[in-house]
Design a protein around this motif. Sequence first.
Motif, PDB file in Angstrom:
ATOM      1  N   VAL A 150       0.791  -1.092   0.201  1.00 42.03           N
ATOM      2  CA  VAL A 150       0.195   0.095   0.118  1.00 42.03           C
ATOM      3  C   VAL A 150       0.955   1.253  -0.318  1.00 42.03           C
ATOM      4  CG1 VAL A 150      -1.612   0.980   1.138  1.00 42.03           C
ATOM      5  CG2 VAL A 150      -1.879  -1.223   1.291  1.00 42.03           C
ATOM      6  N   GLU A 151       0.504   2.054  -0.766  1.00 46.28           N
ATOM      7  CA  GLU A 151       1.150   3.279  -0.762  1.00 46.28           C
ATOM      8  C   GLU A 151       0.430   4.534  -2.192  1.00 46.28           C
ATOM      9  OE1 GLU A 151       4.207   2.489  -4.760  1.00 46.28           O
ATOM     10  OE2 GLU A 151       5.034   1.916  -2.704  1.00 46.28           O
ATOM     11  N   PRO A 152       0.537   5.949  -1.447  1.00 47.50           N
ATOM     12  CA  PRO A 152      -0.325   6.403  -1.692  1.00 47.50           C
ATOM     13  C   PRO A 152       0.133   6.636  -4.015  1.00 47.50           C
ATOM     14  CG  PRO A 152       1.047   7.719  -0.340  1.00 47.50           C
ATOM     15  CD  PRO A 152       2.035   6.133  -0.461  1.00 47.50           C
ATOM     16  N   GLY A 153      -0.789   6.837  -4.419  1.00 51.86           N
ATOM     17  CA  GLY A 153      -0.572   6.966  -5.572  1.00 51.86           C
ATOM     18  C   GLY A 153      -0.835   5.616  -6.571  1.00 51.86           C
ATOM     19  N   VAL A 155      -8.086   5.943  -5.851  1.00 53.94           N
ATOM     20  CA  VAL A 155      -6.741   5.954  -6.527  1.00 53.94           C
ATOM     21  C   VAL A 155      -6.672   6.346  -5.128  1.00 53.94           C
ATOM     22  CG1 VAL A 155      -4.414   7.527  -6.856  1.00 53.94           C
ATOM     23  CG2 VAL A 155      -6.102   7.411  -9.033  1.00 53.94           C
ATOM     24  N   LEU A 156      -5.464   5.757  -4.290  1.00 57.83           N
ATOM     25  CA  LEU A 156      -5.025   5.900  -2.597  1.00 57.83           C
ATOM     26  C   LEU A 156      -4.557   7.132  -2.569  1.00 57.83           C
ATOM     27  CD1 LEU A 156      -3.997   2.341  -0.871  1.00 57.83           C
ATOM     28  CD2 LEU A 156      -6.233   3.711  -1.959  1.00 57.83           C
ATOM     29  N   GLY A 212       0.766   5.719   4.234  1.00 57.50           N
ATOM     30  CA  GLY A 212       1.284   6.743   4.570  1.00 57.50           C
ATOM     31  C   GLY A 212       1.327   7.539   5.938  1.00 57.50           C
ATOM     32  N   GLU A 213       1.287   8.262   6.450  1.00 57.45           N
ATOM     33  CA  GLU A 213       1.266   9.516   7.859  1.00 57.45           C
ATOM     34  C   GLU A 213      -0.272   9.422   7.628  1.00 57.45           C
ATOM     35  OE1 GLU A 213       3.121   9.996  10.196  1.00 57.45           O
ATOM     36  OE2 GLU A 213       4.565   9.052   9.470  1.00 57.45           O
ATOM     37  N   ILE A 214      -1.147   9.110   9.071  1.00 59.44           N
ATOM     38  CA  ILE A 214      -2.325   9.442   9.222  1.00 59.44           C
ATOM     39  C   ILE A 214      -2.455   9.916  10.501  1.00 59.44           C
ATOM     40  CG2 ILE A 214      -3.170   7.437   7.974  1.00 59.44           C
ATOM     41  CD1 ILE A 214      -4.175   6.203  10.654  1.00 59.44           C
TER      42      ILE A 214
END
Length: 274
Positions: free
Chosen positions: A38-41, A92-93, A121-123
């Motif tokens: 899991v990662e942004p984009g 899109v995450l 990422g950071e939440i």
Amino acid sequence: MFRKGEPAVQLKSETEIAKMRAAGRVVARTLDLLRSSVEPGMTTLDLDAIAERSIRDSGAVPSFKGYHGFPGSICASVNEEVVHGIPRDTKVLETGDIISIDCGAILDGWHGDSAITVAVGEISEADQRLLEVCEESMWQGIAQLRPGKRLGDIGHAVDSYIRSQSRYGNVQEYGGHGIGTEMHMEPHVLNHGRPGKGLRLTEGMCLAIEPMTNHGSRHVVQLEDGWTVVTRDGQRSAHFEHSVAITADGPLVLTAREENRAKIAEMGFAAPGF
């Protein structure tokens, strides 16, 4: 064999439970892979492709794909989506999102089913606490899976813990279930209930325990796609699940991951073998 009476609940032998643990390991490995991926984009459809490849490379079949027409190998539910999110190439995450990933696999005719909620990422601290409360409520429910306990003890433990942690919504329209040669079997396992009431738990039962916890109210609605369930107030939701066998030595977490090892020891559960 099946337990006599209503509802008809499938009981498993030690050999059959071992086969379910093998299916559970496929799910556990796949969820570990998805968590690290899991990662942004990336899109939720990207995650679905990773999951299907992992499951099939293990000699198993995705439980969800084609189930009542569901198109994905996982349910991927982002932010206000509670459960049954359809993987899409348009979803899109982004950094700060949370995503609930529900995964199932069939190996040699036996099912494993488990879910985690993952930070992208950071939440925020509030979202991190939401995840912690939901996951701990699952463990409190699992702790009730001992011969002689009642079905209501599970839901009461889940609900009581969530209520003790300030104002979170405990989703009531959806819950856990029996599992074995089918993914969804009797009994339905509510995430609320009265202690000492309901079906008596018996050695050999296998149940999936899966609370869904919201930031706001407990109320949810289903979208027009016929699958995706979202919070009615638009606030975020978390979802955790393990498949568990009831044994004479206590709960045996069939979908246990390596990161669960310390928690299982702390709770005094039967060792599932890693």
